[in-house]
Write an enzyme that holds these catalytic residues in place. Structure first.
Site, mmCIF file in Angstrom:
data_model
loop_
_atom_site.group_PDB
_atom_site.id
_atom_site.type_symbol
_atom_site.label_atom_id
_atom_site.label_comp_id
_atom_site.label_asym_id
_atom_site.label_seq_id
_atom_site.Cartn_x
_atom_site.Cartn_y
_atom_site.Cartn_z
ATOM 1 N N CYS A 143 38.413 -100.404 -25.509
ATOM 2 C CA CYS A 143 38.683 -101.774 -25.617
ATOM 3 C C CYS A 143 40.062 -102.067 -25.020
ATOM 4 O O CYS A 143 40.921 -101.054 -25.174
ATOM 5 C CB CYS A 143 38.559 -102.217 -26.832
ATOM 6 S SG CYS A 143 38.632 -104.156 -26.928
ATOM 7 N N CYS B 212 42.726 -100.619 -27.171
ATOM 8 C CA CYS B 212 42.950 -99.035 -26.957
ATOM 9 C C CYS B 212 44.308 -98.749 -26.028
ATOM 10 O O CYS B 212 44.940 -97.988 -26.154
ATOM 11 C CB CYS B 212 41.653 -98.514 -26.241
ATOM 12 S SG CYS B 212 40.534 -98.654 -27.314
ATOM 13 N N ASP C 205 56.419 -112.290 13.193
ATOM 14 C CA ASP C 205 57.174 -111.921 14.243
ATOM 15 C C ASP C 205 56.253 -112.388 15.508
ATOM 16 O O ASP C 205 55.120 -112.681 15.191
ATOM 17 C CB ASP C 205 57.084 -110.338 14.243
ATOM 18 C CG ASP C 205 57.332 -109.476 15.586
ATOM 19 O OD1 ASP C 205 58.230 -109.865 16.120
ATOM 20 O OD2 ASP C 205 56.601 -108.654 15.967
ATOM 21 N N ASP D 226 54.708 -106.078 13.024
ATOM 22 C CA ASP D 226 54.208 -105.167 13.597
ATOM 23 C C ASP D 226 54.453 -103.816 12.746
ATOM 24 O O ASP D 226 53.740 -102.730 13.083
ATOM 25 C CB ASP D 226 54.130 -105.019 15.101
ATOM 26 C CG ASP D 226 55.668 -104.750 15.713
ATOM 27 O OD1 ASP D 226 56.357 -104.492 14.615
ATOM 28 O OD2 ASP D 226 55.835 -105.242 16.795
ATOM 29 N N ASP E 61 59.978 -103.826 12.666
ATOM 30 C CA ASP E 61 59.955 -105.182 11.694
ATOM 31 C C ASP E 61 60.157 -104.482 10.418
ATOM 32 O O ASP E 61 60.290 -105.516 9.399
ATOM 33 C CB ASP E 61 59.148 -105.979 11.870
ATOM 34 C CG ASP E 61 59.353 -106.666 13.222
ATOM 35 O OD1 ASP E 61 60.091 -107.287 13.523
ATOM 36 O OD2 ASP E 61 58.030 -106.939 13.583
HETATM 37 P P1 ADP Z 1 60.996 -108.552 18.917
HETATM 38 O O1 ADP Z 1 59.966 -107.538 18.247
HETATM 39 O O2 ADP Z 1 60.981 -109.659 17.985
HETATM 40 O O3 ADP Z 1 60.952 -108.807 20.353
HETATM 41 P P2 ADP Z 1 63.368 -106.750 19.032
HETATM 42 O O4 ADP Z 1 64.676 -106.723 18.414
HETATM 43 O O5 ADP Z 1 62.515 -105.556 19.141
HETATM 44 O O6 ADP Z 1 62.363 -107.931 18.548
HETATM 45 O O7 ADP Z 1 63.668 -106.953 20.732
HETATM 46 C C1 ADP Z 1 64.693 -108.250 20.955
HETATM 47 C C2 ADP Z 1 64.655 -108.541 22.184
HETATM 48 O O8 ADP Z 1 65.414 -107.360 22.931
HETATM 49 C C3 ADP Z 1 63.294 -108.515 23.136
HETATM 50 O O9 ADP Z 1 62.676 -109.837 22.954
HETATM 51 C C4 ADP Z 1 63.990 -107.938 24.469
HETATM 52 O O10 ADP Z 1 64.122 -109.368 25.074
HETATM 53 C C5 ADP Z 1 64.821 -107.286 24.259
HETATM 54 N N1 ADP Z 1 64.494 -105.897 24.488
HETATM 55 C C6 ADP Z 1 64.345 -105.185 23.214
HETATM 56 N N2 ADP Z 1 64.040 -103.746 23.671
HETATM 57 C C7 ADP Z 1 63.705 -103.644 24.994
HETATM 58 C C8 ADP Z 1 63.562 -102.976 25.995
HETATM 59 N N3 ADP Z 1 63.252 -101.551 25.646
HETATM 60 N N4 ADP Z 1 63.644 -103.394 27.179
HETATM 61 C C9 ADP Z 1 63.849 -104.732 27.543
HETATM 62 N N5 ADP Z 1 64.030 -105.466 26.793
HETATM 63 C C10 ADP Z 1 64.184 -105.194 25.433
HETATM 64 MG MG MG Z 2 58.666 -106.757 17.284
#
Ligand code: ADP
Ligand code: MG
Length: 765
Positions: free
Chosen positions: A13, A16, A456, A653, A657
């Site tokens: 119960c 307990c 996101d 994701d 994030d």
């Molecule tokens: P989110 O996941 O919202 O896109 P991020 O912080 O991962 O945010 O990325 C922010 C922005 O930075 C992206 O939308 C892109 O424009 C740029 N970015 C990030 N990483 C890359 C990459 N490897 N090559 C080109 N652009 C990038």
């Molecule tokens: Mg992202």
């Protein structure tokens, strides 16, 4: 300091749980104890140098409980494995490194059933006699034959003796422990009540003549003893049985585990017990075969039904390099894979462990019920004694006795104790079946209270698989050369944009150059040296930082169509602009609509370009957009909302994030495929699109509604039942509560609470 969770034997119960907690907390070396009546487990943090689990168990043994101790892993000891098929699910549990004591529970149920076979016929007989007597009283039937009456009056004491001392033994033991240790639980209350009725009746028979001037000796209460014990035991039996059912989600998950695996060893195919598969083994999967362990496909192609894990009905394509997880089912193709996770290290084992942990965790809403259960038993004892004393003083000994017994019997902290945990067990289990993994009860409760949902963009609202749509070349070099430089830079990044560019380059057959000193520029892009020259690639923000100008109008035209630009820069010059686009997931629109219906505000938080974000938001019907946000900006936004008193859910994701997920009140990780960092978020959605998020919110609403209903009924039942049994309404209406009904009501209360929790299972999400 060590923390372990032990299954507890003898927890009958809710009271307990508090008795166990109080007793163990006093043991030197014990830091904290959390006993849960729903799961019948105790989570104990203790100093292993000062006290052993054996001694912990010893400390509660006098009170009628014991910890089920296992080997060093905290697992119950087990019988040797039977590999010839037909292995029990306990064995699977053992193989997966988990503890299960279902067999013990089943034995206990069998024992209870045996006792009920004795008690129930006796109770039915007593009730028939009672009804007969009432009918005689009202003149409906003529009085009994003298011989029959005599026989009945002789067998009832006998029946009561059998019922009380055999079936009611646990209750008497409870009473005995109360006398010895001053600690009472529900069993003690029933024991005191039924024994009182019994002893009074025996006394009246034995001293009939002496007592005649003082009390009504024509009335004895053997029937009360019999019926109360039978009903209470029936209630407990039904409760235990349905409680077992609340946990069947774990059972189903355990049953997913294959028993054997077909492996390739020394060039030969052989079937071995799944326990013997080791990491690195080459495992063969035949058509319609189960995947026995986690691994990576090395040869062959097929579609695999992963619905049992992710809740997604569509089979998933598997080819070289794909990940497969234990417990899923192959369709018609065949393939081989290398084992990467076995035993307790498979995703299935992690999921089961997480579900078990979550089912055993306490929801904050339970706090009040817990505090009440802790003082419930002593308070009820006082009320019972008070009503006994009051009615005795008023010269009504029969009413005094009946109210004393009635209060003890009807008072039931069980319903209170079951209200929350059973609903949590069912809710969490239902989630697991849908691919919604919940970390703990508190998360489920918070989700229900949330008013703002932040998400996101990439991978959550959109597919998360952008495509390269164009590449504008402003340099002297060839287009292909630019693409290959850009792809080289991106080949070291894990961003979906990067993957899109690399994929496009590979499809064009361009070889990727070698890259040195790669650096990810958080929220902006990437930087690296290719062929001795430093390049950067990224968004407009990065361009601004570098002081490089570009044709804004031309870019804007495209971003307003939802495309994301990637600028390639070297030596302060813009060399090329690649455009990538990510499609909105078809489920997103409907999901946002439903979230709105549930009263949630939906905010999109993204690092992407303003126009791109706006375009996607409009398509989906998002309320507010925060674009070009760095990971810090994302956290800041969540903090702002929280400061404004909002309870914030963040869905992302789970990879980049993670900090924002941790900051939110409830972090929901949308896992893609079978790559899951299960413990990173409060809730993990396997194969998640937003419709699953809607389901998670619905699940929390349904579960919390169930809990509230349960708590309401449990409280109402006691608030009405106890005073009624005490005879409070007697002076007004002449109403009292016959202890027989009290027994019935008490049985009904906990059974109905568990039944209500089980209903959660059949609700559609
Ligand atoms: P989110 O996941 O919202 O896109 P991020 O912080 O991962 O945010 O990325 C922010 C922005 O930075 C992206 O939308 C892109 O424009 C740029 N970015 C990030 N990483 C890359 C990459 N490897 N090559 C080109 N652009 C990038
Ligand atoms: Mg992202």
């Amino acid at each position: 300091m060590e923390q372990k969770t032990f299954p507890v034997k003898g927890m009958h119960c809710a009271s307990c749980a508090s008795v166990i907690e109080l007793t163990l907390k006093k043991v030197p070396g014990v830091e904290s104890v959390e006993a849960n009546y729903g799961t019948e487990k105790a989570k104990i943090a203790f100093d292993a140098a000062k006290i052993s689990p054996e001694k912990l168990s010893k400390a509660i043994e006098p009170l009628g409980y014991s910890l089920i101790l296992g080997d060093k892993m905290g697992m119950p000891a087990r019988h040797s494995h039977d590999h010839g098929g037909g292995g029990s699910e306990d064995e699977h549990a053992a193989h997966l490194g988990l503890s299960q004591s279902k067999e013990d529970k089943l034995r206990e149920l069998e024992d209870m059933r045996g006792k009920l076979r004795v008690a129930l016929p006796l109770a039915l007989f007593s009730i028939a006699v009672m009804i007969w007597e009432v009918l005689i009283q009202f003149g409906v039937v003529s009085s009994m034959n003298v011989i029959v009456e005599e026989v009945i009056h002789h067998v009832l004491p006998l029946f009561a003796t059998v019922t009380l001392f055999i079936v009611g033994k646990p209750y008497l033991l409870g009473f005995k422990r109360f006398l010895r240790y001053g600690k009472a639980n529900m069993d003690s209350l029933i024991g005191i009540g039924t024994l009182t009725a019994y002893l009074y009746s025996v006394g009246v028979i034995a001293l009939e003549e002496t007592l005649r001037p003082f009390i009504d000796v024509s009335h004895v209460y053997f029937d009360v003893t019999i019926v109360v014990i039978a009903f209470v035991s029936l209630g407990k039996y039904l409760e235990a049985k349905s409680k077992l059912k609340t946990g069947d989600a774990i059972e189903k998950l355990l049953n997913l585990q294959a028993k054997t695996a077909l492996v390739l060893r020394e060039g030969k195919e052989m079937e071995i017990p799944v326990e013997q598969v080791v990491v690195g083994d080459v495992v063969i999967v035949k058509p319609a075969g189960k995947i026995p362990v986690d691994g990576t496909v090395v040869e062959g192609e097929s579609f695999v039904d992963e619905s049992m894990i992710s809740g997604e009905p569509m089979p998933v394509e598997k080819k070289m390099g794909s990940k497969v997880v234990a417990g899923t089912m192959n369709t018609s193709g065949s393939f081989t894979f290398t084992a990467t996770g076995v035993g307790a290290e498979t995703m299935l084992a992690h999921i089961i462990a997480m579900v078990e942990e979550a089912q055993g965790s306490k929801a904050p809403i339970q706090g009040l019920a817990d505090r009440i259960s802790a003082v419930f038993v002593p308070v009820v004892l006082v009320i019972a004694v008070l009503s006994l004393a009051v009615w005795l003083l008023l010269g009504m000994p029969a009413l005094a006795l009946m109210s004393f017994v009635g209060v003890l019997v009807i008072a039931c902290p069980c319903a209170l104790g079951l209200a929350t945990p059973t609903a949590i067990i069912v809710g969490v289990g239902k989630g697991a079946k849908e691919g919604i993994l919940i970390k703990d009860a508190a998360t489920l409760e918070k989700l229900h209270k949330a008013t703002v949902l932040v998400m996101d963009k990439t991978g959550t609202i959109t597919q998360g698989r952008p495509q390269l749509v164009s590449l504008e070349n402003m340099s002297q070099e060839k287009d292909d050369a630019m693409l290959s430089i850009l792809a080289g830079l991106e080949s070291k990044s894990e961003h979906p944009i990067a993957e899109a560019i690399v994929r496009a380059a590979k499809e064009k057959g361009s070889a990727l150059p070698s890259v040195q000193r790669f650096e990810a520029l958080k929220g902006k892009g990437v930087k690296a040296i290719v062929d001795g020259k430093e390049y950067v690639a990224g968004n407009a923000k990065l361009l601004r930082d570098l002081g490089v100008s570009h044709d804004t109008q031309q870019i804007e035209k495209q971003t307003k169509e939802g495309k994301t630009p990637v600028f390639l820069v070297a030596e302060g010059r813009l060399l090329a602009v690649a455009m990538v686009a990510d499609e909105v997931k078809p489920e997103s629109v409907q999901a946002v609509r439903e979230l709105h219906k549930m009263g949630m505000k939906v905010i999109m938080l993204t690092g992407d370009d303003h126009n791109t974000a706006q375009y996607i938001a409009e398509q989906v019907g998002i309320d507010e957009v925060v674009a070009e946000a760095s990971p810090e900006d994302k956290i800041k936004k969540i903090k702002e909302l929280q400061a404004a008193g909002k309870i914030v859910v963040m869905a992302g994701d789970g990879v980049n994030d993670a900090p924002a997920l941790a900051q939110a009140d409830v972090g929901i990780a949308m896992a893609t495929g079978t790559d899951v960092a299960i413990e990173s978020a409060g809730i993990t959605l396997l194969q998640g699109d937003l419709s699953k998020l809607v389901k998670a919110v619905k699940l929390s609403n349904i579960t919390m509604r169930g809990i509230k209903q349960n708590l309401f009924w449990a409280f109402a039942y006691n608030i009405i039942g106890i005073p009624l049994a005490a005879g409070v309404l007697y002076p007004l209406f002449g109403w009292t509560l016959n202890p027989v009904f009290a027994g019935f009501a008490m049985a009904l209360s906990s059974v109905s609470v568990v039944g209500n929790s089980l209903r959660i299972k059949s609700k559609t999400l």
